[in-house]
Scaffold this motif. Structure first.
Motif, PDB file in Angstrom:
ATOM      1  N   ASN A 152      -1.039   8.389   9.863  1.00  0.00           N
ATOM      2  CA  ASN A 152       0.028   8.941   9.027  1.00  0.00           C
ATOM      3  C   ASN A 152       0.690  10.128   9.709  1.00  0.00           C
ATOM      4  O   ASN A 152       0.033  10.927  10.365  1.00  0.00           O
ATOM      5  CB  ASN A 152      -0.540   9.409   7.684  1.00  0.00           C
ATOM      6  CG  ASN A 152      -0.820   8.254   6.759  1.00  0.00           C
ATOM      7  OD1 ASN A 152      -0.513   7.104   7.090  1.00  0.00           O
ATOM      8  ND2 ASN A 152      -1.394   8.554   5.612  1.00  0.00           N
TER       9      ASN A 152
ATOM     10  N   LEU B 132      -6.840  -1.068   4.133  1.00  0.00           N
ATOM     11  CA  LEU B 132      -5.825  -1.947   4.724  1.00  0.00           C
ATOM     12  C   LEU B 132      -6.384  -2.683   5.944  1.00  0.00           C
ATOM     13  O   LEU B 132      -6.091  -3.858   6.164  1.00  0.00           O
ATOM     14  CB  LEU B 132      -4.604  -1.120   5.135  1.00  0.00           C
ATOM     15  CG  LEU B 132      -3.402  -1.932   5.610  1.00  0.00           C
ATOM     16  CD1 LEU B 132      -2.790  -2.716   4.456  1.00  0.00           C
ATOM     17  CD2 LEU B 132      -2.353  -1.048   6.247  1.00  0.00           C
TER      18      LEU B 132
ATOM     19  N   SER C 137      -6.739   8.619  -7.202  1.00  0.00           N
ATOM     20  CA  SER C 137      -7.597   7.713  -6.452  1.00  0.00           C
ATOM     21  C   SER C 137      -7.648   8.179  -5.007  1.00  0.00           C
ATOM     22  O   SER C 137      -6.623   8.444  -4.391  1.00  0.00           O
ATOM     23  CB  SER C 137      -7.048   6.298  -6.520  1.00  0.00           C
ATOM     24  OG  SER C 137      -7.511   5.583  -5.424  1.00  0.00           O
ATOM     25  N   LEU C 138      -8.843   8.290  -4.503  1.00  0.00           N
ATOM     26  CA  LEU C 138      -8.963   8.838  -3.149  1.00  0.00           C
ATOM     27  C   LEU C 138      -9.060   7.758  -2.082  1.00  0.00           C
ATOM     28  O   LEU C 138      -9.364   8.032  -0.939  1.00  0.00           O
ATOM     29  CB  LEU C 138     -10.188   9.745  -3.065  1.00  0.00           C
ATOM     30  CG  LEU C 138      -9.973  11.132  -3.674  1.00  0.00           C
ATOM     31  CD1 LEU C 138     -11.228  11.948  -3.580  1.00  0.00           C
ATOM     32  CD2 LEU C 138      -8.835  11.858  -2.997  1.00  0.00           C
ATOM     33  N   VAL C 139      -8.837   6.536  -2.480  1.00  0.00           N
ATOM     34  CA  VAL C 139      -8.945   5.493  -1.478  1.00  0.00           C
ATOM     35  C   VAL C 139      -7.584   4.913  -1.151  1.00  0.00           C
ATOM     36  O   VAL C 139      -6.619   5.129  -1.876  1.00  0.00           O
ATOM     37  CB  VAL C 139      -9.878   4.367  -1.940  1.00  0.00           C
ATOM     38  CG1 VAL C 139     -11.289   4.697  -1.583  1.00  0.00           C
ATOM     39  CG2 VAL C 139      -9.728   4.118  -3.398  1.00  0.00           C
ATOM     40  N   GLY C 140      -7.546   4.165  -0.076  1.00  0.00           N
ATOM     41  CA  GLY C 140      -6.290   3.513   0.271  1.00  0.00           C
ATOM     42  C   GLY C 140      -6.085   3.445   1.749  1.00  0.00           C
ATOM     43  O   GLY C 140      -6.898   3.842   2.532  1.00  0.00           O
TER      44      GLY C 140
ATOM     45  N   TYR D 157      -1.028   3.224  12.868  1.00  0.00           N
ATOM     46  CA  TYR D 157      -1.464   3.367  11.484  1.00  0.00           C
ATOM     47  C   TYR D 157      -1.919   4.782  11.153  1.00  0.00           C
ATOM     48  O   TYR D 157      -2.538   5.014  10.138  1.00  0.00           O
ATOM     49  CB  TYR D 157      -2.550   2.331  11.175  1.00  0.00           C
ATOM     50  CG  TYR D 157      -1.942   0.951  11.043  1.00  0.00           C
ATOM     51  CD1 TYR D 157      -1.521   0.483   9.809  1.00  0.00           C
ATOM     52  CD2 TYR D 157      -1.737   0.157  12.159  1.00  0.00           C
ATOM     53  CE1 TYR D 157      -0.933  -0.759   9.683  1.00  0.00           C
ATOM     54  CE2 TYR D 157      -1.140  -1.079  12.045  1.00  0.00           C
ATOM     55  CZ  TYR D 157      -0.740  -1.531  10.804  1.00  0.00           C
ATOM     56  OH  TYR D 157      -0.145  -2.751  10.682  1.00  0.00           O
TER      57      TYR D 157
ATOM     58  N   ASP E  52      -4.035  -3.804  16.495  1.00  0.00           N
ATOM     59  CA  ASP E  52      -3.070  -2.913  15.860  1.00  0.00           C
ATOM     60  C   ASP E  52      -3.755  -1.702  15.237  1.00  0.00           C
ATOM     61  O   ASP E  52      -3.238  -0.591  15.260  1.00  0.00           O
ATOM     62  CB  ASP E  52      -2.349  -3.696  14.757  1.00  0.00           C
ATOM     63  CG  ASP E  52      -0.868  -3.403  14.775  1.00  0.00           C
ATOM     64  OD1 ASP E  52      -0.409  -2.784  15.746  1.00  0.00           O
ATOM     65  OD2 ASP E  52      -0.183  -3.778  13.811  1.00  0.00           O
ATOM     66  N   PHE E  53      -4.951  -1.950  14.707  1.00  0.00           N
ATOM     67  CA  PHE E  53      -5.630  -0.880  13.986  1.00  0.00           C
ATOM     68  C   PHE E  53      -6.291   0.126  14.922  1.00  0.00           C
ATOM     69  O   PHE E  53      -6.756   1.172  14.483  1.00  0.00           O
ATOM     70  CB  PHE E  53      -6.658  -1.456  13.019  1.00  0.00           C
ATOM     71  CG  PHE E  53      -6.007  -2.043  11.807  1.00  0.00           C
ATOM     72  CD1 PHE E  53      -5.522  -1.217  10.812  1.00  0.00           C
ATOM     73  CD2 PHE E  53      -5.851  -3.403  11.681  1.00  0.00           C
ATOM     74  CE1 PHE E  53      -4.896  -1.738   9.701  1.00  0.00           C
ATOM     75  CE2 PHE E  53      -5.227  -3.933  10.566  1.00  0.00           C
ATOM     76  CZ  PHE E  53      -4.751  -3.104   9.568  1.00  0.00           C
TER      77      PHE E  53
ATOM     78  N   GLY F  22      -4.380  13.775  -4.010  1.00  0.00           N
ATOM     79  CA  GLY F  22      -5.517  13.664  -3.101  1.00  0.00           C
ATOM     80  C   GLY F  22      -5.461  12.349  -2.355  1.00  0.00           C
ATOM     81  O   GLY F  22      -5.091  11.340  -2.947  1.00  0.00           O
ATOM     82  N   VAL F  23      -5.752  12.352  -1.081  1.00  0.00           N
ATOM     83  CA  VAL F  23      -5.789  11.092  -0.327  1.00  0.00           C
ATOM     84  C   VAL F  23      -7.042  11.037   0.522  1.00  0.00           C
ATOM     85  O   VAL F  23      -7.622  12.060   0.880  1.00  0.00           O
ATOM     86  CB  VAL F  23      -4.569  10.914   0.621  1.00  0.00           C
ATOM     87  CG1 VAL F  23      -3.302  10.681  -0.154  1.00  0.00           C
ATOM     88  CG2 VAL F  23      -4.433  12.081   1.574  1.00  0.00           C
ATOM     89  N   ARG F  24      -7.427   9.796   0.856  1.00  0.00           N
ATOM     90  CA  ARG F  24      -8.603   9.619   1.679  1.00  0.00           C
ATOM     91  C   ARG F  24      -8.224   9.866   3.135  1.00  0.00           C
ATOM     92  O   ARG F  24      -7.145   9.483   3.585  1.00  0.00           O
ATOM     93  CB  ARG F  24      -9.093   8.174   1.521  1.00  0.00           C
ATOM     94  CG  ARG F  24     -10.391   7.876   2.209  1.00  0.00           C
ATOM     95  CD  ARG F  24     -10.620   6.365   2.137  1.00  0.00           C
ATOM     96  NE  ARG F  24     -12.005   6.006   2.353  1.00  0.00           N
ATOM     97  CZ  ARG F  24     -12.549   5.858   3.548  1.00  0.00           C
ATOM     98  NH1 ARG F  24     -11.837   6.069   4.623  1.00  0.00           N
ATOM     99  NH2 ARG F  24     -13.816   5.502   3.646  1.00  0.00           N
TER     100      ARG F  24
ATOM    101  N   PRO G  14      -6.678   7.540   6.772  1.00  0.00           N
ATOM    102  CA  PRO G  14      -6.016   6.580   5.894  1.00  0.00           C
ATOM    103  C   PRO G  14      -6.202   5.141   6.380  1.00  0.00           C
ATOM    104  O   PRO G  14      -6.707   4.914   7.479  1.00  0.00           O
ATOM    105  CB  PRO G  14      -4.550   6.986   6.002  1.00  0.00           C
ATOM    106  CG  PRO G  14      -4.423   7.553   7.376  1.00  0.00           C
ATOM    107  CD  PRO G  14      -5.742   8.185   7.703  1.00  0.00           C
ATOM    108  N   ASN G  15      -5.801   4.218   5.574  1.00  0.00           N
ATOM    109  CA  ASN G  15      -5.703   2.794   5.953  1.00  0.00           C
ATOM    110  C   ASN G  15      -7.026   2.086   6.211  1.00  0.00           C
ATOM    111  O   ASN G  15      -7.065   1.065   6.880  1.00  0.00           O
ATOM    112  CB  ASN G  15      -4.797   2.620   7.184  1.00  0.00           C
ATOM    113  CG  ASN G  15      -3.379   3.035   6.885  1.00  0.00           C
ATOM    114  OD1 ASN G  15      -2.881   2.768   5.795  1.00  0.00           O
ATOM    115  ND2 ASN G  15      -2.743   3.702   7.820  1.00  0.00           N
ATOM    116  N   THR G  16      -8.114   2.649   5.681  1.00  0.00           N
ATOM    117  CA  THR G  16      -9.395   1.980   5.865  1.00  0.00           C
ATOM    118  C   THR G  16      -9.432   0.636   5.132  1.00  0.00           C
ATOM    119  O   THR G  16      -9.868  -0.375   5.679  1.00  0.00           O
ATOM    120  CB  THR G  16     -10.523   2.868   5.318  1.00  0.00           C
ATOM    121  OG1 THR G  16     -10.429   4.123   5.955  1.00  0.00           O
ATOM    122  CG2 THR G  16     -11.873   2.272   5.597  1.00  0.00           C
TER     123      THR G  16
ATOM    124  N   GLN H 207       0.818  -1.204   0.000  1.00  0.00           N
ATOM    125  CA  GLN H 207       0.000   0.000   0.000  1.00  0.00           C
ATOM    126  C   GLN H 207       0.855   1.259   0.000  1.00  0.00           C
ATOM    127  O   GLN H 207       0.515   2.258  -0.614  1.00  0.00           O
ATOM    128  CB  GLN H 207      -0.926   0.033   1.218  1.00  0.00           C
ATOM    129  CG  GLN H 207      -1.700   1.332   1.235  1.00  0.00           C
ATOM    130  CD  GLN H 207      -2.616   1.469   2.406  1.00  0.00           C
ATOM    131  OE1 GLN H 207      -3.667   0.882   2.427  1.00  0.00           O
ATOM    132  NE2 GLN H 207      -2.215   2.268   3.373  1.00  0.00           N
TER     133      GLN H 207
END
Lengths: 146, 369
Positions: B275, B298, A143-146, B273, B267-268, B289-291, B294-296, A58
């Motif tokens: 950032n 994952l 992409s806005l997911v991750g 986790y 852990d979650f 752009g990021v959500r 994060p790490n949903t 990721q």
């Protein structure tokens, strides 16, 4: 990006007792191998949670290599056997997720196998190069997911 | 053939009578079963020692307010039971408990398990307005006919493991034409036969696996195929998973209710986790752009790799998901694939080690190099 220009980033987990020493030997013996790997030393290949591997993919690594002691040589008797089982589960899950299983590789390298270590790194780097950049999980533009 | 205790009452009343008998004769110290808590038909699991309070017990109520496996593990986590308790649980709950016992999260000692051939349960959301009570007559009809019951949870409709593997007693429900008149309790162990000694009722011999049961199994397999097809689970791929899990609001309810997710500190839930600002910065530079947070995705993929080997398919995760993510369908699918490679049915046999706790010296050599 064309395959020939693409230099993959590969995360490498090495077990402290065998593979890390193997990597050391490769260095001391001045063996040449691709510089695409970043090494994390772990006490045993059995320490590796599949989550670490997913997290690497990721976070933008194009491939992950896990290397531990040969079967029967584990410093902790059976850590590498358990790692192999865990790995079989991850492979199944990766297949389901549609991530090329070739991005995640598993090999045995002992402390005396500097030569093998350099070969493994070359082989994995080559394989990941062919697969191309890991776009699916992270790198997809916008992409806005991750 | 197994011996069967036949009582001339409805299945639920018969079972209640059995529980009452066990309590009154002091064969067990307590009973663990579903109980009415409100007039509108809400139920919860309860421990009962007073035989009179059994009048509120609804051992066969088609709702799983929590996975009982998880509850039994909490009862026996610190110490095993000192005195016997009879627990009325569903097959998947029993399997979940056995998986937890294998992980040293509980003990089977002094438990007497009473289970049923399970027709399935209704979704949690239906328990709120007494909707389930209205459905009960229809439910009973379908149970008698051995049908897949409409409006029950999708995962129940698709469940193949509806016959308990290790219960001491099994109440036959599926395809039993006269559950409103007769209660047939299969005595699977010697312990069970001893416990009911002296109870009124007829002892007969018969098979649990009837034609209706076999038919239902194939009907359920068909339902499962449909369920997988509905969300195209095999063709989801990563982009499909990212889309599906992208709806997640991050409440982690699925892991709270999951009997297999037993870690006290996940852990979650930690800060590991989160950032760093610099990570956001570099990600934004790369992707524009990021959500947030994060790490949903994952989280779900991580849970898949952790849980799949022991997933019993109880369906609690889907039941509690506020974003309506078909979690249990995905977990059932991946679970099946993973369990297949180890030839493992989670919770079938407590003696069988979890695949990750054992190994063969020469297996899975194809994953190396």
């Amino acid at each position: 990006m064309k395959t020939k220009d693409f230099e993959p980033k590969i995360m490498t987990f090495l077990c402290n007792w065998c593979s890390y020493a193997g990597a050391d030997l490769a260095g001391v013996s001045r063996l040449q191998y691709p510089t695409n790997t970043r090494v994390i030393r772990v006490p045993c290949s059995g320490r590796i949670d599949p989550l670490f591997i997913l997290k690497c993919l990721q976070d933008g690594y194009d491939g992950v290599l896990i290397s531990g002691c040969h079967p029967g040589d584990c410093h902790y008797i059976s850590g590498n056997y358990v790692a192999r089982r865990r790995f079989a589960i991850l492979k199944t899950a990766l297949e389901f997720m549609g991530i090329e299983p070739g991005r995640v590789q598993f090999s045995w390298v002992s402390a005396g196998e500097g030569e093998k270590f350099s070969q493994v790194i070359s082989k994995v780097t080559e394989a990941v190069k062919v697969l191309g950049p890991m776009r699916k999980l992270v790198k997809a533009a916008n992409s806005l997911v991750g | 053939m197994s011996s069967v205790l036949k009582l001339s009452r409805s299945a639920e009343e018969g079972l209640r009578e059995l529980l009452k008998f066990l309590l009154e004769k002091k064969r067990v110290k307590a009973v663990f079963t579903l109980c009415k808590i409100k007039k509108n038909g809400t139920v919860s699991y309860s421990l009962i020692t007073d035989a009179d309070m059994l009048k509120d017990a609804l051992p066969l109520f088609p709702l799983m307010p929590q996975n009982a496996g998880k509850l039994l593990s909490r009862l026996t986590l610190k110490e095993h039971l000192a005195e016997p308790i009879a627990a009325v649980v569903r097959p998947c709950e029993l399997r979940a408990f056995i998986e937890l016992v294998k992980r040293e999260q509980g003990s089977l000692e002094n438990f007497i398990f009473i289970s049923t051939t399970c027709p399935g349960t209704y979704p949690l959301e239906m328990s709120v307005n007494g909707d389930i009570s209205k459905k009960l007559p229809e439910y009973e009809e379908d149970v008698k006919k051995g049908n897949v019951i409409s409006d029950t949870r999708p995962i129940c409709k698709a469940c193949e493991h509806f016959m308990p593997y290790s219960a001491d007693m099994t109440v036959a429900l599926i395809g039993e034409k006269d559950i409103d008149k007769n209660c047939e309790i299969f005595l699977n162990t010697e312990k069970a036969e001893k416990l009911i000694e002296g109870m009124d009722g007829e002892l007969v011999e018969r098979e649990l696996e009837t034609e209706e049961v076999k038919n239902l199994r194939s009907k359920r397999q068909e339902e499962k195929r449909k369920l997988f097809e509905e969300i195209n689970v095999e063709g989801l791929g990563l982009s499909g998973l990212v889309e599906t899990f992208g709806r997640c609001i991050g409440c982690h309810g699925c892991s709270r209710v999951c009997p297999i997710c037993y870690c006290v500190l996940c852990d979650f839930d930690s800060r590991d986790y989160e950032n760093e600002p610099s990570t956001y910065e570099s990600e934004l530079k790369k992707r524009g752009g990021v959500r947030v947070p994060p790490n949903t995705v994952l989280y779900h993929l991580g849970r898949l790799t952790h849980v799949s080997v022991s997933c019993v398919g109880c369906g609690m995760c889907t039941d509690v998901c506020p974003a309506d993510i078909p979690l249990s369908t995905i977990f059932l699918k991946v679970g099946e694939e993973v369990q297949k490679i180890f030839n493992y049915i989670p919770g079938k046999d407590v003696e069988e080690a979890i695949p990750l706790n054992k190994f063969e010296k020469d297996e899975f050599t194809e994953v190396e190099d």
